[in-house]
Design a protein around this motif. Structure first.
Motif, PDB file in Angstrom:
ATOM      1  N   ASP A 107    -106.412  66.189  -3.585  1.00 57.62           N
ATOM      2  CA  ASP A 107    -105.043  65.725  -3.888  1.00 57.62           C
ATOM      3  C   ASP A 107    -104.885  64.151  -3.628  1.00 57.62           C
ATOM      4  O   ASP A 107    -104.350  63.494  -4.512  1.00 57.62           O
ATOM      5  CB  ASP A 107    -103.714  66.339  -3.185  1.00 57.62           C
ATOM      6  N   ARG A 108    -105.328  63.926  -2.550  1.00 55.17           N
ATOM      7  CA  ARG A 108    -105.490  62.403  -2.096  1.00 55.17           C
ATOM      8  C   ARG A 108    -106.454  61.640  -2.962  1.00 55.17           C
ATOM      9  O   ARG A 108    -106.111  60.449  -3.411  1.00 55.17           O
ATOM     10  CB  ARG A 108    -105.930  62.255  -0.738  1.00 55.17           C
ATOM     11  N   PHE A 109    -107.576  61.930  -3.391  1.00 55.23           N
ATOM     12  CA  PHE A 109    -108.277  61.439  -4.510  1.00 55.23           C
ATOM     13  C   PHE A 109    -107.773  61.473  -5.620  1.00 55.23           C
ATOM     14  O   PHE A 109    -107.682  60.069  -6.435  1.00 55.23           O
ATOM     15  CB  PHE A 109    -109.579  62.257  -4.659  1.00 55.23           C
ATOM     16  N   ILE A 317     -97.946  64.541  -7.581  1.00 56.63           N
ATOM     17  CA  ILE A 317     -98.468  64.469  -6.206  1.00 56.63           C
ATOM     18  C   ILE A 317     -97.471  63.938  -5.202  1.00 56.63           C
ATOM     19  O   ILE A 317     -97.782  64.324  -4.063  1.00 56.63           O
ATOM     20  CB  ILE A 317    -100.086  63.856  -6.281  1.00 56.63           C
ATOM     21  N   LEU A 318     -97.062  62.795  -5.536  1.00 59.62           N
ATOM     22  CA  LEU A 318     -96.076  61.933  -4.715  1.00 59.62           C
ATOM     23  C   LEU A 318     -94.981  62.831  -4.420  1.00 59.62           C
ATOM     24  O   LEU A 318     -94.586  63.134  -3.225  1.00 59.62           O
ATOM     25  CB  LEU A 318     -95.689  60.906  -5.439  1.00 59.62           C
ATOM     26  N   ARG A 319     -94.588  63.788  -5.437  1.00 63.67           N
ATOM     27  CA  ARG A 319     -93.554  64.863  -5.191  1.00 63.67           C
ATOM     28  C   ARG A 319     -93.882  65.847  -4.150  1.00 63.67           C
ATOM     29  O   ARG A 319     -93.287  66.227  -3.375  1.00 63.67           O
ATOM     30  CB  ARG A 319     -93.195  65.431  -6.361  1.00 63.67           C
ATOM     31  N   LYS A 320     -95.246  66.329  -4.220  1.00 64.98           N
ATOM     32  CA  LYS A 320     -95.865  67.105  -3.247  1.00 64.98           C
ATOM     33  C   LYS A 320     -95.908  66.501  -1.901  1.00 64.98           C
ATOM     34  O   LYS A 320     -95.638  67.385  -0.811  1.00 64.98           O
ATOM     35  CB  LYS A 320     -96.930  67.735  -3.887  1.00 64.98           C
ATOM     36  N   LEU A 321     -96.237  65.125  -1.844  1.00 61.22           N
ATOM     37  CA  LEU A 321     -96.601  64.737  -0.634  1.00 61.22           C
ATOM     38  C   LEU A 321     -95.112  64.501   0.085  1.00 61.22           C
ATOM     39  O   LEU A 321     -95.040  64.699   1.337  1.00 61.22           O
ATOM     40  CB  LEU A 321     -97.117  63.235  -1.015  1.00 61.22           C
TER      41      LEU A 321
END
Length: 331
Positions: A107-109, A317-321
């Protein structure tokens, strides 16, 4: 227990009534609320739009204004959906729920790549079009081994015909065939001999100290990938604000010229023509122009779509974060 995402903008959205409705239904429809401030995520804010707040629970959504009955229906549907998957033993569903509650290295990558993909693209294209120029550099320096490796790497990717390639460290930057009619330049036949002006010898001929050494990519390929690189750099510096090139313009300016220039000279390579047949051979200038047009227009056509896709990925991904951060705070 199901999770409910509550989207709002701090200072602009009144959540008092929505929170009260959610609290009233907590006993009959147990749930956890994850509040997400859209002010911290402009991409998500633009996608969700107004009016706010917006509730999301799995595939179900509610946009303000809504009633407590509307909210009860949403929570009931989401609860029944979860119970169904749990009852049927859907391992995939449980795995998706678990993945949604943690941020992995991938996810971070992907988040990093979604922000810096043009840097990656431009670097890859630069290396791809730049490495072939090292082959003649190595040949000139006497390092034949590395040069052969580069020629071998690009051999399946390009015809590497000497009479359609650039040369370094020689008397001329290129040596076209006689039928190309390029005035002021020695022809390929003159430097290698007319009996060797064929595909096999043209592919195998690397060069020498007199004529120089050929680049491991042909003239047209160098121009194509240079076009990709030129547009990629401009696109990145403009903060990726360009819209995709219209497909009709891409075909007319990018595809048709290079298609005509390339296909029209194929008969000269496929067979030995009779004396009466006119065989066309393109020039280094024309190959470069059509290749550059194709590279620039193709990148202009594709990169904005890639940017749009990357923006959507970044938003997810920002939403998941944000969701995971909220869970961590609650825990």
């Amino acid at each position: 227990m199901i999770s409910v995402s509550l989207y709002s903008i701090a200072g602009e959205t009144d959540l008092t009534e929505v929170r009260a409705m959610l609290q009233n239904l907590q006993e009959t429809h147990p749930h956890e609320v994850i509040e997400i401030d859209l002010e911290q995520n402009p991409l998500m804010r633009d996608r969700i739009g107004k009016p706010l707040p917006v509730l999301e629970c799995g595939p179900y959504h509610l946009r303000w204004p809504f009633t407590e009955q509307d909210l009860r229906v949403l929570l009931s549907a989401a609860t029944q959906r979860r119970e169904y998957y749990e009852k049927t033993g859907d391992k995939g569903f449980r795995e998706r729920v678990d993945r949604g509650r943690r941020i992995s290295g991938m996810d971070r990558f992907v988040l990093w790549l979604s922000r810096h993909f043009m840097l990656v693209f431009n670097l890859i294209v630069f290396l791809y079009v730049g490495l072939p120029f090292l082959a003649p550099v190595f040949e000139k320096a006497g390092d034949v081994g590395p040069a052969k490796v580069i020629y071998a790497i690009y051999s399946p990717l390009c015809h590497q015909l000497a009479f359609r390639s650039f040369f370094l460290f020689g008397e001329q930057p290129f040596y076209p065939l006689e039928r190309a009619h390029v005035a002021g330049f020695a022809t390929y036949e003159q430097v290698i001999g007319a009996d060797k002006a064929n595909i096999i010898d043209g592919r195998n001929f690397i060069g020498n100290d007199l004529v120089g050494y050929k680049v491991a990519l042909c003239e047209r390929d160098v121009a194509i990938y240079s076009g990709f690189l030129i547009f990629g750099l401009i696109y990145a510096l403009s903060n990726r604000k360009w819209k995709p090139l219209h497909w009709a313009i891409w075909i007319i300016i990018g595809i048709l010229p290079i298609g005509w220039d390339g296909i029209s000279q194929l008969p000269g390579l496929a067979f030995t023509p009779p004396a009466w047949m006119i065989i066309r051979e393109s020039t280094p200038l024309l190959r470069s122009i059509t290749g550059l047009l194709f590279g620039i227009t193709t990148a202009w056509f594709l990169y904005p779509y890639v940017a749009e896709s990357m923006a959507e990925t970044r938003e997810l991904i920002l939403r998941k974060l944000q969701y995971v951060q909220q869970l961590t705070v609650k825990g």
